[in-house]
Design an enzyme around this catalytic site. Structure first.
Site, PDB file in Angstrom:
ATOM      1  CB  SER A   1      50.641  42.130 -43.325  1.00 32.10           C
ATOM      2  OG  SER A   1      51.658  41.253 -43.686  1.00 32.10           O
TER       3      SER A   1
ATOM      4  CE  LYS B   1      46.050  38.920 -43.940  1.00 31.69           C
ATOM      5  NZ  LYS B   1      47.173  39.610 -43.264  1.00 31.69           N
TER       6      LYS B   1
ATOM      7  CB  SER C   1      50.404  38.598 -45.306  1.00 31.75           C
ATOM      8  OG  SER C   1      49.777  39.236 -44.189  1.00 31.75           O
TER       9      SER C   1
END
Ligand code: GLN
Length: 480
Positions: free
Chosen positions: A162, A63, A138
């Protein structure tokens, strides 16, 4: 296959790089084939020398909230569009030390603020199951990459859901460990008392192997838990074979009330039935402060974000406005240009709730209710039930473009994940079916499993037993 020399890490890495480069999901923000292939070549040497560990040579994508030497680290923000970190996040270093190959950086909501990946400055990610749907957020890039088989493993972070929510929306497996087990060093900060890294993959077994490398005390993270506090390196695969007979599953009535879509409810109830078949018993429980988790989280998280994001002032690094009158004007213009609307909204909310005169009424009160939310879990976990199960989100993935003008609607959809984060408990999401009413494709449903502090191995074992009995986790979107 790597250990049997049926394939090399170089071939494996090329396979995934090709898939990632050909994909139009916008899951990856930065790929550098040369850097990845150099790591793969090093892994191949280890494999040839017989010094390889269980994950040596396996690609992993990070990420874009974890900083990486070599690859840009943007946190999905224009503020950091060109930023290259001079050091690696601890998590990145740990996976590199395990011989894993970095595949590149994954799209996410700006500074991890969001639940649909539509707040990324680099455009939304498409859900591989239905490209008209959001992937969740997210960590939308992480979940989409796993679902579309662009990467076999990914890192993600969970501040209020998330990891779990995008895993649910994309039909993959993800686990958020106990707060403090995974180092936050080099994880670009959103809300420091909540942020926690964790792995995403297709299966609980893969997540267990990844978590083996991920956890551990880090002197460079002041809230990292020490071994004395229970943060031991442990083998998270050790409970994979444990049968579920006698397991008591708490089913919170607040997670099945008004607002839960019928299709999500029926998939989750079917999963609970499956657990009963596997020997578990269901226990009705109550987590009475569930509804308060939304106002509490949306006070505490913005408060911490407003403080954390004050470092982006255009002086040291990050975006700087090209024209300005004086220093104050440079700060203002750099921040106004560099931050997107949601990030600015949270900075304003956070600054407001922290300001003298409102602090007691909002921030302090939220902290007190946060404790009561944690107490809700302690009243049941280990007492009337061993773990808690329920939906991850009230609905399946919504349409791209939906909820973008209505931030509160998006906040409300976090209802089932925020409490776990506020309490610092581990939680995971595993695929358990699909919603009804296929649009441009099926939309997955996730089952949430919440445990007490340090119960990760147990959660992974429970998930694995379910995955042995079902095949939701191994299904792929049409055409993939
Ligand atoms: N959706 C929540 C938010 O917008 C949680 C995000 C997260 O866990 N990073 O803050």
């Amino acid at each position: 296959m790597l250990h049997a020399k049926e394939i090399s890490s170089t071939e494996l890495t090329r396979h995934y790089l090709d898939r990632a480069q050909a994909s139009d999901l916008n899951a990856f923000l930065h790929i550098d084939a040369e850097l990845s292939l150099a790591q793969a070549a090093a892994a191949d040497l280890q494999l040839a020398a017989g010094s390889a560990g269980p994950l040596t040579g396996i690609p992993i994508a990070h990420k874009d909230i974890f900083v990486t030497e070599g690859w840009r680290s943007t946190a999905g923000s224009k503020m950091l569009a060109k930023y290259v970190s001079p050091f690696n996040a601890t998590v990145v270093d740990k996976f590199a030390a395990a011989g894993m190959v970095t595949l590149g950086k994954l799209n996410c909501d700006e500074f991890a603020m969001g639940s649909s990946n539509q707040n990324s400055a680099f455009g939304p990610v498409k859900n591989p199951w239905d490209t008209l749907a959001v992937p969740g957020g997210s960590s939308g890039g992480s979940a989409a990459a796993i679902a579309a088989r662009l990467a076999p493993a990914a890192t993600a972070t969970d501040t209020g859901g998330s990891i779990r929510q995008p895993a649910s929306f994309c039909g993959v497996t993800g686990i958020k460990p106990t707060y403090g087990r995974v180092s936050r060093f080099g994880m670009i900060a959103f809300a420091s008392s909540l942020d926690q890294g964790g792995p995403m993959a297709q299966t609980a077994e893969d997540c267990a192997m990844l978590l083996n490398e991920m956890v551990g005390f880090d002197t460079r993270d002041s809230t990292s838990l020490t071994a004395e506090q229970g943060n031991l390196r442990e083998d998270f695969t050790r409970e994979l074979g444990t049968p579920l007979a006698g397991l008591r599953i708490g089913v919170p009535k607040e997670y099945f009330g008004e607002g839960l879509a019928a299709d999500v409810e029926s998939a989750v109830r079917a999963a609970l039935d499956q657990f009963v078949k596997l020997g578990a018993t269901l226990v009705d429980i109550s987590l009475p402060k569930t509804a308060q988790s939304i106002p509490v989280y949306y006070i505490i998280a913005p408060a911490e974000a407003s403080s954390n994001l004050s470092r982006f002032d255009g002086v040291r690094y990050g975006h700087r406005a090209s024209e300005y009158r004086d220093l104050a004007d440079m700060y203002k213009k750099s921040r106004a240009e560099g931050f997107g609307a949601e990030v600015q909204r949270r900075i304003m909310v956070g600054t407001y709730v922290l300001c003298h005169g409102y602090y007691d009424a909002y921030y302090l009160k939220a902290q007190k209710i946060r404790r009561l939310i944690a107490d809700d879990f302690q009243a049941v976990l280990g007492k009337t039930c061993d773990v808690i199960m329920g939906p991850v989100a009230p609905t399946v993935a919504w349409d791209l473009g939906e909820k973008t003008d209505d931030p509160v609607a998006a906040y409300l959809a976090d209802i089932f994940t925020l409490s776990t984060s506020l309490a610092g408990l581990p939680g995971m999401s595993i695929p358990c079916g699909f919603g009804q009413g296929e649009k441009n494709g099926k939309r997955p449903v996730g089952l949430q499993i919440i445990g007490n502090y340090f119960a990760e191995a147990r959660l992974l074992g429970i998930a694995h037993q379910y995955q042995l009995a079902t095949d939701w986790h191994s299904r792929a979107p049409a055409g993939i």
